[in-house]
Design a protein around this motif. Structure first.
Motif, PDB file in Angstrom:
ATOM      1  N   GLY A 226       0.769  -1.227   0.000  1.00  0.00           N
ATOM      2  CA  GLY A 226       0.000   0.000   0.000  1.00  0.00           C
ATOM      3  C   GLY A 226       0.803   1.282   0.000  1.00  0.00           C
ATOM      4  O   GLY A 226       1.987   1.332  -0.359  1.00  0.00           O
ATOM      5  N   GLN A 227       0.117   2.342   0.448  1.00  0.00           N
ATOM      6  CA  GLN A 227       0.654   3.693   0.361  1.00  0.00           C
ATOM      7  C   GLN A 227       1.917   3.869   1.183  1.00  0.00           C
ATOM      8  O   GLN A 227       2.828   4.604   0.787  1.00  0.00           O
ATOM      9  CB  GLN A 227      -0.416   4.684   0.822  1.00  0.00           C
ATOM     10  CG  GLN A 227      -0.004   6.146   0.682  1.00  0.00           C
ATOM     11  CD  GLN A 227      -1.078   7.074   1.201  1.00  0.00           C
ATOM     12  OE1 GLN A 227      -1.920   6.691   2.012  1.00  0.00           O
ATOM     13  NE2 GLN A 227      -1.065   8.307   0.737  1.00  0.00           N
ATOM     14  N   ASP A 252      -1.995   4.678  -9.115  1.00  0.00           N
ATOM     15  CA  ASP A 252      -2.320   5.931  -8.437  1.00  0.00           C
ATOM     16  C   ASP A 252      -2.119   5.862  -6.928  1.00  0.00           C
ATOM     17  O   ASP A 252      -1.866   6.881  -6.284  1.00  0.00           O
ATOM     18  CB  ASP A 252      -3.773   6.324  -8.740  1.00  0.00           C
ATOM     19  CG  ASP A 252      -3.989   6.685 -10.197  1.00  0.00           C
ATOM     20  OD1 ASP A 252      -2.992   6.924 -10.908  1.00  0.00           O
ATOM     21  OD2 ASP A 252      -5.161   6.717 -10.636  1.00  0.00           O
ATOM     22  N   VAL A 253      -2.249   4.672  -6.333  1.00  0.00           N
ATOM     23  CA  VAL A 253      -1.990   4.543  -4.900  1.00  0.00           C
ATOM     24  C   VAL A 253      -0.523   4.836  -4.621  1.00  0.00           C
ATOM     25  O   VAL A 253      -0.180   5.524  -3.653  1.00  0.00           O
ATOM     26  CB  VAL A 253      -2.389   3.146  -4.393  1.00  0.00           C
ATOM     27  CG1 VAL A 253      -1.963   2.965  -2.939  1.00  0.00           C
ATOM     28  CG2 VAL A 253      -3.895   2.941  -4.528  1.00  0.00           C
ATOM     29  N   SER A 256       0.019   8.492  -4.689  1.00  0.00           N
ATOM     30  CA  SER A 256      -0.379   9.176  -3.458  1.00  0.00           C
ATOM     31  C   SER A 256       0.718   9.089  -2.405  1.00  0.00           C
ATOM     32  O   SER A 256       0.891  10.005  -1.591  1.00  0.00           O
ATOM     33  CB  SER A 256      -1.691   8.585  -2.925  1.00  0.00           C
ATOM     34  OG  SER A 256      -1.507   7.268  -2.425  1.00  0.00           O
ATOM     35  N   VAL A 283      -9.266   8.382  -6.239  1.00  0.00           N
ATOM     36  CA  VAL A 283      -8.333   9.177  -5.439  1.00  0.00           C
ATOM     37  C   VAL A 283      -7.525  10.148  -6.300  1.00  0.00           C
ATOM     38  O   VAL A 283      -7.090  11.198  -5.821  1.00  0.00           O
ATOM     39  CB  VAL A 283      -7.385   8.250  -4.641  1.00  0.00           C
ATOM     40  CG1 VAL A 283      -6.401   7.541  -5.562  1.00  0.00           C
ATOM     41  CG2 VAL A 283      -6.629   9.035  -3.573  1.00  0.00           C
TER      42      VAL A 283
END
Length: 338
Positions: A226-227, A252-253, A256, A283
């Motif tokens: 994840g991020q 896109d994650v 971010s 997002v």
């Protein structure tokens, strides 16, 4: 004083649909047959019947129909990670198209070859949609199992349909965009997954960067982390004294996470750093500034996959679908080099 209970509203029937659509009751039965018999009726008539059914709130007796056909009425959508926003887009398209064919959808996440084999060997599902498979997740499916691959290598199982996305074209467009803004040195936060879609992105990035004679700084990211994993990798890249002034991310994650690392380092987007993502999940438009990204049409991918699977279930060859077009969505996260 008591009042007699009002009679319950009568459930609309096929006869009601036929009357509203201006067709025979037999035609209504053919349209909702769930088999190749429904294709004896023209598409215009089928749509008129479906519209009349929607207007009346008519629901065919799906259970009896599926029993006659020896089917469960359910299909399995297997995705690598249900928390991935892109797969939410795919699921929307799958649900939309499945409803048109009278099918329900079950989603499986984090599946492996054993899970797929079990699903294929039971009568629980009429067919499988296998999305963005990792090489280690695939085993051999029984030949009789109707299955369609989405966002996968077309040579994975040549006997079965594959619906692809033009991710290579999208990656090339992203690199061309940054090069056109004057960036000669580009960071790339790439996925470490072995899935076909990421191998294609990597090859397309390398080719486009080579054609443009760009210097490249790369770091691998495990998307399932994840991020936070993206933020850590981006921080290391951007904290270096010779940091790139543009970063292209495999989704896109990850982008971010770049935003978060840039903020911690006091870098402004896009004044100090241009950022581009891939997927165009919700997002992307919510980040500040909104993210320039490559739109991967997940909903269209899901709809095309179900249409192909429905054809297989009717005993027809699945329609050939060229790679679905991607598009660069320009927002405020990139700017020319000054």
């Amino acid at each position: 004083m008591t009042h007699p209970a009002e009679p319950a509203a009568r459930r609309p029937t096929g006869r009601d649909v036929a009357r509203l659509a201006g067709v025979s009751q037999a035609t209504v039965s053919l349209v909702f047959s769930g088999s190749e018999a429904g294709h004896r009726v023209s598409e215009a008539t089928r749509e008129r019947v479906r519209e009349a059914a929607r207007e009346l709130g008519y629901r065919p007796q799906a259970a009896g129909r599926q029993l006659r056909l020896g089917r469960s009425g359910m299909i399995l959508l297997a995705v690598p990670n249900i928390l991935g926003p892109f797969f939410g887009r795919v699921l929307v398209g799958v649900h939309e198209e499945a409803g048109k064919h009278g099918m329900a959808v079950v989603v499986s996440s984090g599946w492996g070859s054993a899970t797929l084999a079990e699903a294929a060997d039971t009568s629980r599902f009429d067919g499988l949609l296998i999305c963005s498979p990792d090489d280690s997740q695939l085993g051999e499916l029984p030949p009789a199992t109707p299955a369609v691959f989405l966002d996968a290598d077309p040579v994975t199982d040549p006997a079965r349909p594959t619906v692809e996305l033009d991710v290579a074209g999208g990656m090339r467009a992203a690199v061309e965009h940054l090069a056109g803004l004057g960036h000669r040195r580009i960071g790339h936060l790439r996925s470490t997954h072995s899935a076909y879609t990421f191998r294609v992105r990597q090859a397309a990035f390398e080719a486009a960067a080579r054609d443009r004679e760009l210097a490249v700084v790369e770091a691998g990211v495990t998307l399932n982390e994840g991020q936070e994993a993206a933020r850590t990798a981006a921080y290391r890249m951007l904290a270096a004294p010779d940091r790139p002034r543009a970063v292209l991310c495999d989704d896109d994650v990850v982008a971010s996470g770049v935003y978060q690392a840039a903020a911690e380092l006091g870098l402004r987007i896009p004044a100090d750093l241009s950022v581009v993502g891939i997927d165009n999940v919700p997002v992307a438009g919510l980040l500040a500034p909104p993210l320039t990204t490559v739109d991967l049409p997940g909903e269209e991918l899901g709809r095309a996959g179900v249409a192909a699977l429905a054809a297989l279930l009717r005993g027809e060859p699945a329609p050939a679908v060229p790679p679905l077009a991607t598009a660069l969505v320009l927002r405020a996260s990139t700017r020319p080099v000054f």
